[in-house]
Design an enzyme around this catalytic site. Structure first.
Site, mmCIF file in Angstrom:
data_model
loop_
_atom_site.group_PDB
_atom_site.id
_atom_site.type_symbol
_atom_site.label_atom_id
_atom_site.label_comp_id
_atom_site.label_asym_id
_atom_site.label_seq_id
_atom_site.Cartn_x
_atom_site.Cartn_y
_atom_site.Cartn_z
ATOM 1 N N SER A 412 36.457 55.851 32.129
ATOM 2 C CA SER A 412 35.282 55.579 32.942
ATOM 3 C C SER A 412 35.303 56.408 34.224
ATOM 4 C CB SER A 412 35.195 54.090 33.288
ATOM 5 O OG SER A 412 36.344 53.675 33.974
ATOM 6 N N TRP A 540 39.112 39.221 24.914
ATOM 7 C CA TRP A 540 38.168 39.009 26.002
ATOM 8 C C TRP A 540 36.847 38.431 25.512
ATOM 9 C CZ3 TRP A 540 39.509 44.160 29.047
ATOM 10 C CH2 TRP A 540 40.812 44.014 29.573
ATOM 11 N N CYS A 622 47.462 48.823 30.358
ATOM 12 C CA CYS A 622 47.655 48.678 31.797
ATOM 13 C C CYS A 622 48.067 47.257 32.102
ATOM 14 C CB CYS A 622 46.424 49.105 32.571
ATOM 15 S SG CYS A 622 44.889 48.416 32.012
ATOM 16 N N GLU A 644 49.751 52.475 32.864
ATOM 17 C CA GLU A 644 49.801 52.230 34.300
ATOM 18 C C GLU A 644 51.240 52.374 34.777
ATOM 19 O OE1 GLU A 644 50.983 48.919 35.900
ATOM 20 O OE2 GLU A 644 50.796 50.132 37.693
ATOM 21 N N HIS A 671 43.615 51.213 41.669
ATOM 22 C CA HIS A 671 43.258 49.888 42.203
ATOM 23 C C HIS A 671 43.073 49.917 43.704
ATOM 24 C CE1 HIS A 671 45.296 48.977 38.349
ATOM 25 N NE2 HIS A 671 44.209 48.252 38.224
HETATM 26 N N1 GLN Z 1 38.528 53.230 29.054
HETATM 27 C C1 GLN Z 1 38.483 52.148 29.986
HETATM 28 C C2 GLN Z 1 38.068 52.674 31.343
HETATM 29 O O1 GLN Z 1 38.407 53.752 31.685
HETATM 30 C C3 GLN Z 1 39.809 51.452 30.093
HETATM 31 C C4 GLN Z 1 39.788 50.310 31.072
HETATM 32 C C5 GLN Z 1 41.011 49.411 31.064
HETATM 33 O O2 GLN Z 1 42.082 49.801 30.690
HETATM 34 N N2 GLN Z 1 40.914 48.199 31.524
HETATM 35 O O3 GLN Z 1 37.417 52.003 32.100
HETATM 36 ZN ZN ZN Z 2 43.634 50.389 32.205
#
Ligand code: GLN
Ligand code: ZN
Length: 733
Positions: A412, A540, A622, A644, A671
């Site tokens: 993203s 989720w 992550c 991560e 973050h």
């Molecule tokens: N592909 C998703 C992004 O880049 C991965 C998001 C995630 O790991 N929570 O937003």
């Molecule tokens: Zn992630």
């Protein structure tokens, strides 16, 4: 001791049916309203909750289930476990929750196997415990002023200590903590409170003998306190296991058991006690199969002194009210129960007593949900297998022609306000689908050009079309419904609207292929397609309970597999399938973990193994606790794993380095709004290169960039590219 009421719930949503608390919090944090405004918003939510519960006929009303941020943080404040460094802050409570300038917040992590996040308390030798019972006492008085007697709910001492950052150091303070709880019990008794609920969900996970001893010490001592209300210890999210006989040997009068997930085994140990029977699930959105509930209640009645009908856990984890979803098709609506409907079920079951309400509700496979998470014996669902990594790597190297230390992102790019507004306008009918599509395309072009200009090696389209990495897929797959108001608290003021997976999953048509193909058409560089993995999509969502979970995940895996096939057919050379929730569904009991990991990994491979050798499969994980499931991550067999690491440190490198395939430990902590400079990124890369052969190393941020601004992202990625270039130059002779 007065009798326990015949019906109750262990807790209730508190964000407000229209997310009133979210708005009140954010306005307070932004300085647009006062602390008094915030308090009165909280009081209004509590009043509405008590009136609502009483109106539905519930007898045992809980209090202190409200929180301005988190119930574990509230417990830390209750016990005076506020780390010294926060005491100077203008508002220590929110400083612990969210940090201040120059003061990092306390850590936050997931509450057992839910998607709710609690604040991790810090308890050590220096913690100066001191009871501050203002909040539970305040809620008792507040309810009483409205005409309701309530049962305060507090996180129990053992769970509180075990959830602390250093559980061993915390447990060493058991006696001091118990002194506070004892004092609390005295204060509640003096207030005229009849029952108190101490939540001990930590007891449904595997516990050491020392931890079980702490349970015994705690409840012997509290049970023998001079003045106290009736003690109700609530367990949930599973069976008490070895903790059951321990708890049963203490003087607590009432024990709460999760009969949806935990079953009846050994509960005779509670003979003669008050058993608060959690027969209405607080973890799903389905109506309770009446036969299942009736059978469980019947069984408990054979040995219990008193049986109280209740929810399996707090209703915090479900949305408020099905009535707020008029757009759902009636056939689905009839099967649904949110918090409000679940309370009505509890009341009806309690009133029906031994004759149970056979005449209510839609027909439901008896017991299907009960066994939903059990291990079946069908095959693990692997479909085909890819060539060995060596063969794939050679084919991919020839096809992609990437430089050493290729730079990429996790998918993203920043979600702009304009994009969100455009989506809202489409939903409201004020923006046509063609206009929306052209805006998304414009955003993709912007992202592609930006990546080219910055010099990234593997480009992404930026995911501008996605409101959320799970909801987007749910909206495009059969078998899912999405809600309009089905908000569930994730942490603090943050809520999500989990999709509802209610039927067989199928992919009527390609979902992401058009966007990926468009991005490809804009550039000569390799473009990476972006998908969410089957485990994460299911983790989720609210999931049907009439099929084993593994079966549901397999159906989703097949849909992802079709998408992988179509992306490949469209010429997309790299496909990333994200599984950030792989660890989240890990069962709480060790005996069940291997079985879960086996089918979860099989589902991932089912989703990805259709790809040819020349198509590079990436995965992304992550939330830092990857250490627990390393073998499973290895088992995913992805060509490249991005993970991560900026926060979890280099430790993860040694662990994942042994995979023998491509690896991209994050070098940019997304973050934080902070932009790392090139030297810092270079340093992280050097550390990676010290433990991994250069030909396997990828360079990427920790996670997706959607929560950042373009300004931050542009500056940070420029530094990442520069750092990679420096090291690349050193590598080539
Ligand atoms: N592909 C998703 C992004 O880049 C991965 C998001 C995630 O790991 N929570 O937003
Ligand atoms: Zn992630």
């Amino acid at each position: 001791m007065p009798a326990f009421p015949q019906s109750t719930v262990l807790g209730y949503p508190r964000i407000g049916p229209h997310r009133e608390l979210k708005r009140a919090l954010e306005s307070y944090w932004d300085g647009r309203s006062t602390r008094a405004d915030l308090e009165s918003a909280g009081a209004a939510i509590r009043e509405r909750t008590w009136r609502g519960l009483a109106g539905l006929g519930l007898e045992g009303l809980p209090s202190n289930t409200f929180s301005l941020y988190d119930q574990v943080l509230d417990t830390a404040v209750l016990l005076g476990a506020v780390p010294e460094r926060y005491l100077q802050a203008a508002d220590p409570y929110f400083a612990m929750a969210r940090g201040t300038d120059g003061l990092a917040p306390l850590r936050m992590t997931k509450w057992f196997d839910t998607n709710y996040h609690y604040i991790v308390p810090e308890v050590g030798p220096e913690t100066a415990f001191k009871l501050d019972a203002a909040k539970p006492l305040g809620e008792v008085r507040e309810a009483r002023a409205l005409g309701y007697e309530t049962r305060p709910v507090v996180v129990g001492p053992v769970t509180f200590l075990l959830l602390s950052a250093d559980p061993a150091a915390a447990l060493a303070r058991l006696d001091d903590v118990l002194a506070c709880y004892e004092e609390l019990l005295g204060a509640l008794a003096a207030e005229g409170v009849a029952w108190v609920q101490l939540d001990e969900p930590a007891l449904v996970a595997d516990r050491t003998p020392a931890e079980l001893a702490a349970v015994r010490v705690a409840y012997d001592r509290l049970g023998n306190a001079a003045a106290r209300p009736g003690l109700f210890v609530a367990s949930y999210f599973g069976h008490l296991g070895e903790a059951l006989p321990v708890l049963a040997a203490t003087p607590v009068e009432a024990v709460g058991v999760d009969l949806v997930r935990g079953g009846l085994d050994g509960l005779e140990a509670l003979a003669g006690r008050t058993v608060v029977a959690g027969v209405v699930s607080g973890r799903d959105v389905w109506r309770t199969p009446p036969e299942r509930a009736a059978r469980a209640l019947e069984a408990v009645r054979t040995f219990a002194g008193q049986v109280v009908v209740s929810t399996s856990c707090s209703l915090l984890h479900v949305p408020y009210d099905v009535a707020a979803e008029p757009e759902l098709v009636p056939a689905l609506r009839e099967r649904l129960a949110f918090a409000e409907q679940k309370v009505a079920e509890v009341v009806a079951l309690a009133r029906a007593g031994t004759t149970a309400a056979h005449d209510r509700g839609a027909p439901h496979e008896p017991d299907a949900g009960h066994h939903a998470r059990a291990t079946g014996d069908e095959d693990h669902g692997a479909v085909g297998a890819r060539s060995p990594y060596r063969v794939r790597a050679a084919a991919q190297a020839a096809r992609l022609g990437l430089p050493p230390l290729p730079v990429t992102t996790i998918g993203s790019f920043p979600q702009t306000g304009e994009l969100r507004a455009a989506r809202a306008a489409v939903a409201a009918g004020t923006l046509g689908p063609e206009e929306y599509e052209s805006r998304v395309r414009a955003e993709i072009e912007r992202v592609v050009r930006l990546q080219e200009r910055l010099g990234l090696d593997v480009l992404v389209h930026g995911e501008p079309e996605r409101n959320d990495m799970v909801q987007y897929f749910a909206e495009h797959l059969d078998g899912f419904a999405v809600t309009r108001n089905g908000w569930v608290q994730s942490y603090g003021s943050r809520c999500t609207r989990p999709p509802i997976l209610h039927g067989d999953v199928a992919r009527p048509e390609p979902i992401t292929v058009g966007w990926a193909a468009y991005a490809r058409s804009l550039t000569d560089r390799p473009v990476k397609g972006m998908l969410t993995g089957p485990v994460t999509i299911v983790a989720w969502s609210f999931v049907r309970d009439d099929l084993p979970l593994r079966e549901v995940v397999r159906q989703v895996a097949d849909a992802v597999r079709e998408e992988v096939r179509d992306l490949e057919a469209a010429g997309v050379p790299i496909i990333q399938v994200d599984e950030p929730a792989l660890r989240e569904l890990l069962p709480l009991r060790r005996t069940a973990q291997a079985g879960y990991l086996e089918w979860a990994v099989a589902a991932y491979r089912r989703a990805t193994s259709g790809a040819g050798d020349g198509t590079q499969i990436h995965t992304h994980l992550c939330y830092s606790d990857a250490g627990q499931i390393l073998a499973a991550i290895d088992g995913l067999d992805a060509d490249v794993t991005t993970i991560e690491s900026a926060r979890s440190g280099a430790g993860i490198l040694d662990a994942v380095g042994s995979f023998g395939r491509g690896l991209g430990p994050g070098v940019y902590d997304i973050h934080s709004p902070r932009v790392p400079d090139a030297a810092e990124v270079e340093d992280l890369l050097r550390r990676t290169l010290a433990v991994l052969p250069a030909e396997r190393v990828w360079v990427n941020p920790d996670c997706g960039l959607k929560t950042r601004t373009y300004e931050q992202v542009e500056a940070a990625l420029a530094n990442v590219v520069a750092a990679a270039a420096t090291l690349r130059a050193e590598l080539s002779p």
